[in-house]
Design an enzyme around this catalytic site. Structure first.
Site, PDB file in Angstrom:
ATOM      1  N   TYR A 150      38.109  50.169  38.066  1.00  0.00           N
ATOM      2  CA  TYR A 150      37.233  49.714  39.151  1.00  0.00           C
ATOM      3  C   TYR A 150      36.466  50.909  39.701  1.00  0.00           C
ATOM      4  O   TYR A 150      37.047  51.963  39.965  1.00  0.00           O
ATOM      5  CB  TYR A 150      38.073  49.078  40.252  1.00  0.00           C
ATOM      6  CG  TYR A 150      37.291  48.641  41.467  1.00  0.00           C
ATOM      7  CD1 TYR A 150      36.433  47.545  41.396  1.00  0.00           C
ATOM      8  CD2 TYR A 150      37.420  49.306  42.676  1.00  0.00           C
ATOM      9  CE1 TYR A 150      35.716  47.128  42.514  1.00  0.00           C
ATOM     10  CE2 TYR A 150      36.708  48.899  43.795  1.00  0.00           C
ATOM     11  CZ  TYR A 150      35.861  47.811  43.712  1.00  0.00           C
ATOM     12  OH  TYR A 150      35.153  47.404  44.814  1.00  0.00           O
TER      13      TYR A 150
ATOM     14  N   LYS B   5      38.039  59.016  49.111  1.00  0.00           N
ATOM     15  CA  LYS B   5      39.363  58.868  49.703  1.00  0.00           C
ATOM     16  C   LYS B   5      39.866  60.147  50.384  1.00  0.00           C
ATOM     17  O   LYS B   5      39.490  60.429  51.507  1.00  0.00           O
ATOM     18  CB  LYS B   5      40.353  58.326  48.674  1.00  0.00           C
ATOM     19  CG  LYS B   5      40.025  56.887  48.242  1.00  0.00           C
ATOM     20  CD  LYS B   5      41.138  56.239  47.493  1.00  0.00           C
ATOM     21  CE  LYS B   5      40.776  54.823  47.041  1.00  0.00           C
ATOM     22  NZ  LYS B   5      40.695  53.834  48.114  1.00  0.00           N
TER      23      LYS B   5
ATOM     24  N   ASP C   7      35.625  59.069  37.353  1.00  0.00           N
ATOM     25  CA  ASP C   7      35.784  58.487  38.681  1.00  0.00           C
ATOM     26  C   ASP C   7      37.127  58.953  39.228  1.00  0.00           C
ATOM     27  O   ASP C   7      38.172  58.407  38.887  1.00  0.00           O
ATOM     28  CB  ASP C   7      35.721  56.961  38.607  1.00  0.00           C
ATOM     29  CG  ASP C   7      35.815  56.309  39.982  1.00  0.00           C
ATOM     30  OD1 ASP C   7      36.259  56.981  40.938  1.00  0.00           O
ATOM     31  OD2 ASP C   7      35.462  55.129  40.101  1.00  0.00           O
TER      32      ASP C   7
END
Length: 392
Positions: A118, A241, A213
């Site tokens: 994702y 994050k 990613d």
């Protein structure tokens, strides 16, 4: 929460350290930790103090600040692939921008991604795999036209043969391969031995860019992320994050020649009013500077290994650094098909059991547990005991 058999979402009133309190007064030991950013725990005093001090000087200027430059320098120092970096406000925005940059740099359209990985709710990346080794992308969300994902190719994770076949077929039009070097959105699935190196070699041979990613793995599995851990350097890296220390902040960066294609020096446009805002950069600097301490990752590794060893008595545990998943599975999970074959009813029942005990884990089999420096040995022992007491 409906995926684990509960009707109501979790509403949080406050949190501190490794615990959160819900609006109905429930206290929970938290292993979700805002889905990964809180390496030092909730309401970390040093981070809070940095944000408060920054807020007193102004929350947004629409102009550059020194702290943006300081944070950029910290990222460049930490992440092997990053020579230049652009700050944005979310992982989705970073993914969208990195893909646009890869297409602009290569003057190609097609992108290759992996089933179960994702990369935010970017239209072109909301595609799922069909049958066969590789399939052209099919939108997995309403509102995404098929034409938008027509240039997206999806192959199984950890399958170098499928990737090689796809590159052989589409290589001349392939702008990039984008991958979570440690998958964290189908549960934690480590890369198979040599898999990332194969991706690097195929990109080199085809002229495509390799995009990691590392929104989840960045600063978590090592200070330099998975690329430091596995020794494979991508052309572009997506970060988020932990980078924001719990505030909205993300980034994408890479080689100078690639990043130079961004406006205003190049033709690939990207901008954002709140990108690199003073509050987020203050939180990010507070966290990233502390990651230089040599014992940070040693402590995280010890805690994470202890938790993983205890949880293995009830299923398959897969762990990379301080991110791990307890799969309701009979064997290793190596790709999205393996993850979807897990016993989701058993996972849901175990979740409800732990939740009743005041232990909050991800309400989905396809997510990770995140260990923080705020978690104690007693927290770990309590969680292991809770799992051992589960009987479905």
């Amino acid at each position: 929460m409906r995926a684990v058999g509960l009707d109501e979402p979790l509403f949080v009133r406050r949190a501190s350290g490794a615990r959160l309190e819900t609006v109905d007064g429930r206290s929970c030991l938290d292993w979700v930790m805002s889905w990964g950013p809180l390496l030092f725990g909730h309401a970390d005093p040093e981070t809070v103090d940095a944000v408060v001090a920054a807020a007193r000087e102004g929350t947004s200027f629409g102009a550059a600040t020194e702290r943006e430059v300081e944070l950029a320098a910290e990222i460049v120092d930490a992440v092997p692939s990053v020579e230049r970096v652009r700050l944005v406000s979310s992982g989705t925005e970073a993914s969208m921008s990195a893909i646009r940059l890869a297409r602009g740099f290569t003057r190609r359209d097609r992108i290759l991604k992996f089933a179960g990985c994702y990369h935010g709710h970017v239209d072109a990346l909301l595609a799922e795999a069909g049958s066969g080794l590789a399939t052209l992308g099919i939108p997995s969300s309403a509102g995404v036209p098929t034409s938008v994902t027509a240039h997206t190719i999806v192959v199984p994770y950890n399958d170098p043969v499928a990737v090689a076949a796809t590159v052989a077929e589409f290589g001349e039009g392939l702008a990039c391969i984008v991958v979570e070097p440690v998958a964290g959105n189908m549960g934690v699935v480590p890369p198979a031995s040599g898999f990332l190196q194969v991706l690097r070699e195929l990109c080199d041979a085809s002229g495509a860019l390799l995009v990691f990613d590392e929104v989840i793995s960045g600063f978590r599995v090592a200070r330099g992320g998975a690329q430091e851990l596995y020794g494979v350097t991508p052309d572009l890296t997506i970060l988020g994050k932990i980078l924001g220390g719990g505030l909205p902040l993300a980034a994408f960066g890479g080689r100078v020649d690639v990043m130079s294609e961004l406006a205003p020096s190049g033709p690939v446009y990207q901008a954002g009013t709140l990108s690199g805002n003073p509050l987020a950069t203050a939180a990010g600097m507070s966290v990233l500077r502390r990651l230089r301490a040599p014992d940070v990752y040693e402590k995280l590794e010890r805690k994470s290994a202890r938790l993983a060893d205890g949880l293995r008595r009830d299923g398959v545990v897969q762990r990379v650094g301080s991110m791990l998943t307890l799969f309701a599975s009979q064997g290793p999970v190596t790709d999205y098909d393996d993850a979807r074959a897990c016993d989701l009813d058993r996972y849901a029942a175990r979740f409800r059991h732990l939740f009743e005990l005041g232990i909050y884990v991800a309400p989905s089999q396809f997510e990770a547990m995140f260990v923080s420096l705020a978690h104690s040995d007693d927290d770990i022992d309590r969680t292991i005991a809770g799992v051992e007491s589960f009987d479905d």
